[in-house]
Design a protein around this motif. Structure first.
Motif, PDB file in Angstrom:
ATOM      1  N   ASP A 210       7.910   7.985  -6.681  1.00  0.00           N
ATOM      2  CA  ASP A 210       7.198  10.082  -6.417  1.00  0.00           C
ATOM      3  C   ASP A 210       8.161  10.908  -5.636  1.00  0.00           C
ATOM      4  O   ASP A 210       8.547  11.978  -6.075  1.00  0.00           O
ATOM      5  CB  ASP A 210       6.142   9.835  -6.119  1.00  0.00           C
ATOM      6  CG  ASP A 210       4.822   9.581  -7.065  1.00  0.00           C
ATOM      7  OD1 ASP A 210       5.722   9.404  -8.117  1.00  0.00           O
ATOM      8  OD2 ASP A 210       4.230   9.271  -6.573  1.00  0.00           O
TER       9      ASP A 210
ATOM     10  N   SER B 141       7.874   9.055  -0.427  1.00  0.00           N
ATOM     11  CA  SER B 141       7.286   7.838  -0.921  1.00  0.00           C
ATOM     12  C   SER B 141       8.019   6.309  -0.316  1.00  0.00           C
ATOM     13  O   SER B 141       7.722   5.235  -0.093  1.00  0.00           O
ATOM     14  CB  SER B 141       7.127   7.966  -1.639  1.00  0.00           C
ATOM     15  OG  SER B 141       5.898   8.875  -2.762  1.00  0.00           O
TER      16      SER B 141
ATOM     17  N   ARG C  95       6.507   3.299  -8.351  1.00  0.00           N
ATOM     18  CA  ARG C  95       6.033   3.687  -8.948  1.00  0.00           C
ATOM     19  C   ARG C  95       6.735   2.096 -10.697  1.00  0.00           C
ATOM     20  O   ARG C  95       6.689   2.816 -11.356  1.00  0.00           O
ATOM     21  CB  ARG C  95       6.757   4.884 -10.202  1.00  0.00           C
ATOM     22  CG  ARG C  95       6.274   5.980  -9.844  1.00  0.00           C
ATOM     23  CD  ARG C  95       4.594   5.489  -9.957  1.00  0.00           C
ATOM     24  NE  ARG C  95       3.854   7.327  -9.340  1.00  0.00           N
ATOM     25  CZ  ARG C  95       3.229   6.648  -9.327  1.00  0.00           C
ATOM     26  NH1 ARG C  95       1.902   5.340  -8.626  1.00  0.00           N
ATOM     27  NH2 ARG C  95       2.625   7.960  -8.176  1.00  0.00           N
TER      28      ARG C  95
ATOM     29  N   ASP D 159       0.812  -1.062  -0.337  1.00  0.00           N
ATOM     30  CA  ASP D 159       0.002   0.219   0.064  1.00  0.00           C
ATOM     31  C   ASP D 159       1.132   1.174  -0.048  1.00  0.00           C
ATOM     32  O   ASP D 159       0.879   1.657   0.635  1.00  0.00           O
ATOM     33  CB  ASP D 159      -0.933   0.328   1.189  1.00  0.00           C
ATOM     34  CG  ASP D 159      -1.370   1.188   1.279  1.00  0.00           C
ATOM     35  OD1 ASP D 159      -2.368   2.049  -0.026  1.00  0.00           O
ATOM     36  OD2 ASP D 159      -2.795   1.134   2.068  1.00  0.00           O
ATOM     37  N   ASN D 160       1.317   1.409  -1.457  1.00  0.00           N
ATOM     38  CA  ASN D 160       2.416   2.613  -0.857  1.00  0.00           C
ATOM     39  C   ASN D 160       2.042   3.281  -2.688  1.00  0.00           C
ATOM     40  O   ASN D 160       2.470   2.678  -3.635  1.00  0.00           O
ATOM     41  CB  ASN D 160       3.920   2.809  -1.773  1.00  0.00           C
ATOM     42  CG  ASN D 160       4.834   3.339  -1.472  1.00  0.00           C
ATOM     43  OD1 ASN D 160       4.196   4.673  -1.611  1.00  0.00           O
ATOM     44  ND2 ASN D 160       5.926   3.482  -0.682  1.00  0.00           N
ATOM     45  N   GLU D 161       1.090   4.809  -2.585  1.00  0.00           N
ATOM     46  CA  GLU D 161       0.581   5.138  -3.801  1.00  0.00           C
ATOM     47  C   GLU D 161       1.726   5.312  -4.823  1.00  0.00           C
ATOM     48  O   GLU D 161       1.637   6.095  -5.512  1.00  0.00           O
ATOM     49  CB  GLU D 161       0.013   5.858  -3.445  1.00  0.00           C
ATOM     50  CG  GLU D 161      -1.941   5.531  -3.344  1.00  0.00           C
ATOM     51  CD  GLU D 161      -2.968   6.462  -2.952  1.00  0.00           C
ATOM     52  OE1 GLU D 161      -2.587   7.605  -3.809  1.00  0.00           O
ATOM     53  OE2 GLU D 161      -3.337   6.281  -2.026  1.00  0.00           O
TER      54      GLU D 161
END
Length: 115
Positions: free
Chosen positions: A66, A70, A39, A34-36
């Motif tokens: 990002d 992050s 990338r 769960d780490n938006e």
């Protein structure tokens, strides 16, 4: 954009197993976390070279985020420390105890020449 770069080395006999772990277990687990701000990843492998360095196989992982925030979300407050799963430790001969983080200043891609 931040690239997190880390090196690990295996014996030649363990290289394929380590690569399998990375491709099938470790890297997919990063994508599922769960780490938006995560990338993606790039995996590099270097076999023995012309100098006869065939004692080890070198792997480089490059994880893209990002921001440094992050990275911290991914790795915790001690984000510079390497996070090496037990299964990977079993096949690695040695590895960096710290990851390095670089700010991506420019990135260029060029199309393949179709001629």
């Amino acid at each position: 954009m931040i690239d997190r770069i880390w090196h690990g080395w295996t014996m030649p006999a363990d290289a394929d197993e380590y690569e399998r772990l990375l491709r099938e277990e470790i890297l997919p687990s990063f994508a599922n976390a769960d780490n938006e701000g995560y990338r993606g990843a790039r995996l590099l492998r270097r076999e023995s070279d012309a100098d006869g360095d065939d004692e080890e196989v070198e792997f480089v992982t490059i994880l893209r985020f990002d921001s440094i925030e992050s990275v911290r979300e991914f790795a915790g407050e001690e984000y510079r420390e390497a996070h090496v799963p037990d299964a990977a430790r079993e096949v690695l001969k040695r590895y960096d105890d710290r990851a390095r983080h670089y700010e991506v200043r420019e990135e260029r891609e060029y199309p393949a020449d179709d001629s």
